[in-house]
Design a protein around this motif. Structure first.
Motif, PDB file in Angstrom:
ATOM      1  N   PHE A   1       0.626  -1.257  -0.156  1.00  9.61           N
ATOM      2  CA  PHE A   1      -0.155   0.110  -0.025  1.00  9.61           C
ATOM      3  C   PHE A   1       0.906   1.226  -0.093  1.00  9.61           C
ATOM      4  CE2 PHE A   1      -3.266  -3.171   1.725  1.00  9.61           C
ATOM      5  CZ  PHE A   1      -4.320  -2.810   0.844  1.00  9.61           C
ATOM      6  N   ASP A   2       0.147   2.216  -0.278  1.00 10.46           N
ATOM      7  CA  ASP A   2       0.856   3.662  -0.339  1.00 10.46           C
ATOM      8  C   ASP A   2       1.441   4.274   0.628  1.00 10.46           C
ATOM      9  OD1 ASP A   2       0.362   4.051  -2.900  1.00 10.46           O
ATOM     10  OD2 ASP A   2      -1.321   5.475  -2.609  1.00 10.46           O
ATOM     11  N   ASP A   3       0.894   3.648   2.030  1.00  2.04           N
ATOM     12  CA  ASP A   3       1.678   4.053   3.290  1.00  2.04           C
ATOM     13  C   ASP A   3       2.632   3.049   3.712  1.00  2.04           C
ATOM     14  OD1 ASP A   3      -0.096   1.851   4.204  1.00  2.04           O
ATOM     15  OD2 ASP A   3      -1.408   3.069   5.174  1.00  2.04           O
ATOM     16  N   ALA A   4       2.965   1.955   2.991  1.00  2.00           N
ATOM     17  CA  ALA A   4       3.954   0.963   3.336  1.00  2.00           C
ATOM     18  C   ALA A   4       5.313   1.688   3.756  1.00  2.00           C
ATOM     19  CB  ALA A   4       3.842  -0.186   2.685  1.00  2.00           C
ATOM     20  N   ASN A   5       6.244   1.184   4.622  1.00  2.00           N
ATOM     21  CA  ASN A   5       7.506   1.486   4.682  1.00  2.00           C
ATOM     22  C   ASN A   5       8.432   0.911   3.275  1.00  2.00           C
ATOM     23  OD1 ASN A   5      10.450   1.266   5.393  1.00  2.00           O
ATOM     24  ND2 ASN A   5       9.800   1.803   7.441  1.00  2.00           N
ATOM     25  N   LEU A   6       8.826   1.909   2.524  1.00  2.00           N
ATOM     26  CA  LEU A   6       9.243   1.170   1.308  1.00  2.00           C
ATOM     27  C   LEU A   6      10.273   0.387   1.334  1.00  2.00           C
ATOM     28  CD1 LEU A   6       8.215   1.578  -1.495  1.00  2.00           C
ATOM     29  CD2 LEU A   6       9.886   3.400  -1.889  1.00  2.00           C
ATOM     30  N   ASP A   7      11.342   0.577   2.360  1.00  2.00           N
ATOM     31  CA  ASP A   7      12.640  -0.089   2.481  1.00  2.00           C
ATOM     32  C   ASP A   7      12.035  -1.575   3.109  1.00  2.00           C
ATOM     33  OD1 ASP A   7      14.414   1.690   1.651  1.00  2.00           O
ATOM     34  OD2 ASP A   7      14.639   2.782   3.554  1.00  2.00           O
ATOM     35  N   VAL A   8      11.047  -1.450   4.156  1.00  2.00           N
ATOM     36  CA  VAL A   8      10.768  -2.835   4.582  1.00  2.00           C
ATOM     37  C   VAL A   8      10.193  -3.660   3.647  1.00  2.00           C
ATOM     38  CG1 VAL A   8       9.087  -3.671   6.356  1.00  2.00           C
ATOM     39  CG2 VAL A   8      10.314  -2.016   6.908  1.00  2.00           C
ATOM     40  N   ALA A   9       9.349  -2.799   2.814  1.00  2.00           N
ATOM     41  CA  ALA A   9       8.599  -3.734   1.722  1.00  2.00           C
ATOM     42  C   ALA A   9       9.305  -4.264   0.804  1.00  2.00           C
ATOM     43  CB  ALA A   9       7.373  -2.933   1.105  1.00  2.00           C
TER      44      ALA A   9
ATOM     45  N   VAL B   1       1.169  -3.188  -6.201  1.00  2.00           N
ATOM     46  CA  VAL B   1       1.522  -2.027  -5.586  1.00  2.00           C
ATOM     47  C   VAL B   1       0.686  -0.852  -5.918  1.00  2.00           C
ATOM     48  CG1 VAL B   1       3.578  -0.584  -5.685  1.00  2.00           C
ATOM     49  CG2 VAL B   1       4.171  -2.887  -5.952  1.00  2.00           C
ATOM     50  N   GLN B   2       0.368  -0.476  -5.172  1.00  2.00           N
ATOM     51  CA  GLN B   2      -0.491   0.924  -5.010  1.00  2.00           C
ATOM     52  C   GLN B   2      -0.095   2.043  -5.779  1.00  2.00           C
ATOM     53  OE1 GLN B   2      -2.357   2.148  -1.277  1.00  2.00           O
ATOM     54  NE2 GLN B   2      -4.488   2.592  -2.379  1.00  2.00           N
ATOM     55  N   SER B   3      -0.926   2.758  -6.551  1.00  2.00           N
ATOM     56  CA  SER B   3      -0.392   3.535  -7.613  1.00  2.00           C
ATOM     57  C   SER B   3       0.429   4.915  -7.219  1.00  2.00           C
ATOM     58  CB  SER B   3      -1.696   4.289  -8.453  1.00  2.00           C
ATOM     59  OG  SER B   3      -2.415   4.772  -7.390  1.00  2.00           O
ATOM     60  N   GLY B   4       0.274   5.223  -5.925  1.00  2.00           N
ATOM     61  CA  GLY B   4       0.790   6.360  -5.424  1.00  2.00           C
ATOM     62  C   GLY B   4       2.381   6.056  -5.232  1.00  2.00           C
ATOM     63  N   ILE B   5       2.951   4.840  -5.062  1.00  2.00           N
ATOM     64  CA  ILE B   5       4.447   4.688  -4.783  1.00  2.00           C
ATOM     65  C   ILE B   5       4.651   3.513  -5.936  1.00  2.00           C
ATOM     66  CG2 ILE B   5       4.320   4.979  -2.238  1.00  2.00           C
ATOM     67  CD1 ILE B   5       4.268   1.898  -2.117  1.00  2.00           C
ATOM     68  N   TYR B   6       3.918   3.319  -6.965  1.00  2.00           N
ATOM     69  CA  TYR B   6       4.377   2.228  -7.844  1.00  2.00           C
ATOM     70  C   TYR B   6       5.777   2.495  -8.511  1.00  2.00           C
ATOM     71  CZ  TYR B   6       3.411  -0.569 -11.904  1.00  2.00           C
ATOM     72  OH  TYR B   6       3.808  -1.928 -12.800  1.00  2.00           O
ATOM     73  N   GLU B   7       5.957   3.644  -8.951  1.00  2.00           N
ATOM     74  CA  GLU B   7       7.054   3.982  -9.714  1.00  2.00           C
ATOM     75  C   GLU B   7       8.241   4.015  -8.693  1.00  2.00           C
ATOM     76  OE1 GLU B   7       7.616   4.031 -12.708  1.00  2.00           O
ATOM     77  OE2 GLU B   7       5.343   4.046 -13.282  1.00  2.00           O
ATOM     78  N   SER B   8       8.231   4.497  -7.586  1.00  2.00           N
ATOM     79  CA  SER B   8       9.255   4.294  -6.721  1.00  2.00           C
ATOM     80  C   SER B   8       9.770   3.227  -5.911  1.00  2.00           C
ATOM     81  CB  SER B   8       9.098   5.467  -5.538  1.00  2.00           C
ATOM     82  OG  SER B   8       7.794   5.195  -4.803  1.00  2.00           O
ATOM     83  N   PHE B   9       8.596   2.392  -6.208  1.00  2.00           N
ATOM     84  CA  PHE B   9       8.798   0.962  -5.615  1.00  2.00           C
ATOM     85  C   PHE B   9       9.491   0.259  -6.642  1.00  2.00           C
ATOM     86  CE2 PHE B   9       7.848  -3.549  -5.603  1.00  2.00           C
ATOM     87  CZ  PHE B   9       8.079  -3.874  -4.298  1.00  2.00           C
ATOM     88  N   LEU B  10       9.201   0.421  -7.994  1.00  2.00           N
ATOM     89  CA  LEU B  10       9.677  -0.341  -8.968  1.00  2.00           C
ATOM     90  C   LEU B  10      11.197   0.045  -8.898  1.00  2.00           C
ATOM     91  CD1 LEU B  10       7.318  -0.050 -12.006  1.00  2.00           C
ATOM     92  CD2 LEU B  10       8.383  -1.985 -11.222  1.00  2.00           C
ATOM     93  N   GLU B  11      11.730   1.270  -8.812  1.00  2.00           N
ATOM     94  CA  GLU B  11      13.096   1.746  -8.955  1.00  2.00           C
ATOM     95  C   GLU B  11      13.845   1.105  -7.923  1.00  2.00           C
ATOM     96  OE1 GLU B  11      15.586   5.730  -9.079  1.00  2.00           O
ATOM     97  OE2 GLU B  11      13.636   5.916  -8.882  1.00  2.00           O
ATOM     98  N   LYS B  12      13.338   1.246  -6.763  1.00  2.00           N
ATOM     99  CA  LYS B  12      14.182   0.571  -5.676  1.00  2.00           C
ATOM    100  C   LYS B  12      14.279  -1.004  -5.653  1.00  2.00           C
ATOM    101  CE  LYS B  12      13.682   2.821  -1.744  1.00  2.00           C
ATOM    102  NZ  LYS B  12      15.179   3.070  -1.011  1.00  2.00           N
ATOM    103  N   PHE B  13      13.143  -1.476  -6.234  1.00  2.00           N
ATOM    104  CA  PHE B  13      13.094  -2.985  -6.119  1.00  2.00           C
ATOM    105  C   PHE B  13      13.973  -3.595  -6.888  1.00  2.00           C
ATOM    106  CE2 PHE B  13      10.966  -7.029  -7.786  1.00  2.00           C
ATOM    107  CZ  PHE B  13      11.015  -7.766  -6.412  1.00  2.00           C
TER     108      PHE B  13
END
Length: 471
Positions: A252-260, A284-296
């Motif tokens: 979700f958008d409010d997840a800790n990105l590093d933890v996820a 992955v929720q739309s609000g963090i979709y691109e940032s998650f993809l990059e970090k992942f």
């Protein structure tokens, strides 16, 4: 093979065990069949009366010795596992430790098999509930966790007072052979633990036809599990089935990105993606979709592919060429239907015959793609964007499987709402590695019947007997 306290099978034909990292033969094992399985069942049946009548404390003594020997032989067991099925050595060491915890846990649980005294409805009766071991157990184990799946079945069966016939996968039988050597060293009485290797169809036929086998415990594909259900019907054999999965991972958008990101990496790429509870569908929720993809993708690109014996290796080989073909098919189907390749997507076949596939990330996937409908069992992470809770819950539950799911959110209310609506037996909340000996492991829907581990784990090997006493 180990039958009635003796190592046998030296006069039988053998089959080769091949290291998928190199193509080299690392061992040969007797190719047993119906007759050998029947002998093992007979030995287990003859040993059952005395073993079942031993006290829980006496059985626990053998299990504790076995536990100690597993830990003392951790490195040999880990290397054996890596050589026969390719798992990175650091993961193999972890699996041996994990396998040992089941023996330790059920050594203690054996002392906590409680009956009941039920209040009577009349003065001249006393109503009791007794617990009794179910009988001879056949344990059929998979190739991907050759130590832990064996101890997760043997531990509670032996603790309950059952005797056991083990049939390991022909892809990785050597770890089971070593564990049975340790059972012998631990001093288990003859016939209490037996091992047969060889033809699954012939050994399975003997197990299913023999009325002395009262219980089957199996980990493997849903397809084979359904076959066992059908075959067990004639004798109404007891079944515990841990079957296929297709785990969703919801970020979700409010997840800790590093933890996820760390948790998704740990789940998805453990054992090269060849685990029943690994994340298969990443939402992955739309609000963090691109940032998650990059970090992942950055984290995935840091994973090291190679022979599992290398200390630095994160991604070992796939188990065989059929597994490679399945992974390739899933990736190509997704790309053909509009998914985009972020990283990976390459097979590697070394000169010796090693079978590898680079850790792969796909974006913009959707449910029309096979990778989102079927369990891939490989190092492929397909990622789909979602907008709302309602949407992702529907996507997650839209599968016949219900083994594991994962949710990443820092919002307790949201996490609670979502998890209550997920039809999965195991849920990791901000946790990509939820397994432990003390918890009930198992699935809903077509992912299985029953639970392994925890205090529920021993119940699967016990019968309930009601006794009404007139006085």
């Amino acid at each position: 093979m180990f039958i009635n306290g003796e190592w046998v099978g030296d006069k039988l034909d053998t089959f080769k065990v091949v290291n998928p990292a190199t193509g080299e033969v690392v061992g040969t094992v007797p190719s047993g069949g119906y007759e050998e399985a029947a002998q093992a069942i007979e030995a287990a049946d003859e040993a059952f009366p005395s073993w079942s009548q031993a006290t829980a404390y006496e059985r626990a003594t053998f299990l504790k010795k076995f536990h100690q020997l597993i830990l003392e032989n951790k490195e040999e067991l880990a290397q054996t596992m890596t050589l026969e099925m390719g798992k990175p050595i650091k993961e193999s060491r972890g699996e041996v430790e994990y396998a040992a915890t089941f023996i330790e846990w059920f050594a203690e649980e054996s002392k906590r098999v409680y009956g009941e005294t039920v209040p009577s409805h009349v003065q001249n009766k006393r109503l009791n509930v007794w617990k009794k071991p179910v009988g001879v157990v056949a344990a059929i184990t998979p190739w991907n966790f050759p130590a832990a799946m064996l101890t997760r079945k043997m531990g509670p069966a032996l603790a309950a007072g059952c005797t056991v016939v083990v049939k390991p996968s022909s892809e990785s039988p050597l770890t089971a052979v070593k564990l049975l050597e340790l059972c012998e060293q631990a001093g288990f009485p003859k016939g209490v633990v037996n091992l047969v290797t060889g033809s699954s169809s012939k050994i399975g036929k003997a197990i299913m036809e023999n009325r002395k086998v009262r219980k089957i415990t199996f980990t493997g594909s849903t397809e084979v599990g359904k076959t066992l259900i059908r075959q067990s019907a004639d004798q109404v054999k007891r079944l515990s089935l841990e079957l296929g999965g297709h785990a969703p991972m919801i970020v979700f958008d409010d997840a800790n990105l590093d933890v996820a990101v760390k948790a998704v990496i740990a789940s998805k790429f453990r054992n090269t993606g060849q685990t029943c509870i690994c994340g298969n569908r990443i939402y992955v929720q739309s609000g963090i979709y691109e940032s998650f993809l990059e970090k992942f993708a950055d984290s995935v690109n840091q994973l090291t592919v190679g022979n599992g014996m290398g200390e630095e290796v994160d991604i070992g080989p796939l188990i065989n060429h059929a597994a490679l073909e399945k992974v390739e098919h899933h990736v190509q189907d997704a790309l053909h239907k509009g998914a985009a390749l972020v990283t990976g997507g390459e097979k590697i076949l070394n000169e010796g015959g090693g079978i590898y596939y680079t850790p792969t990330v796909l974006k913009d996937v959707n449910k029309t793609m096979i990778v989102m409908e079927e369990e891939t069992f490989g190092p492929v992470a397909p990622i789909q964007k979602f907008e709302s809770e309602e949407e992702v819950i529907a996507l997650a539950n839209d599968t016949p499987y219900g083994l594991a799911a994962y949710v990443f959110t820092e919002n307790v209310a949201r996490g609670t709402r979502v998890i209550e609506q997920l039809d999965f037996g195991i849920v990791g909340w901000n946790d990509g590695t939820p397994s432990a000996a003390q918890i009930p492991f198992g699935g809903m829907k077509e992912s299985g019947i029953g639970r392994e581990g925890g205090h529920e784990g021993i119940e699967a090997f016990l019968e309930t007997q009601y006794v009404s006493i007139g006085i």
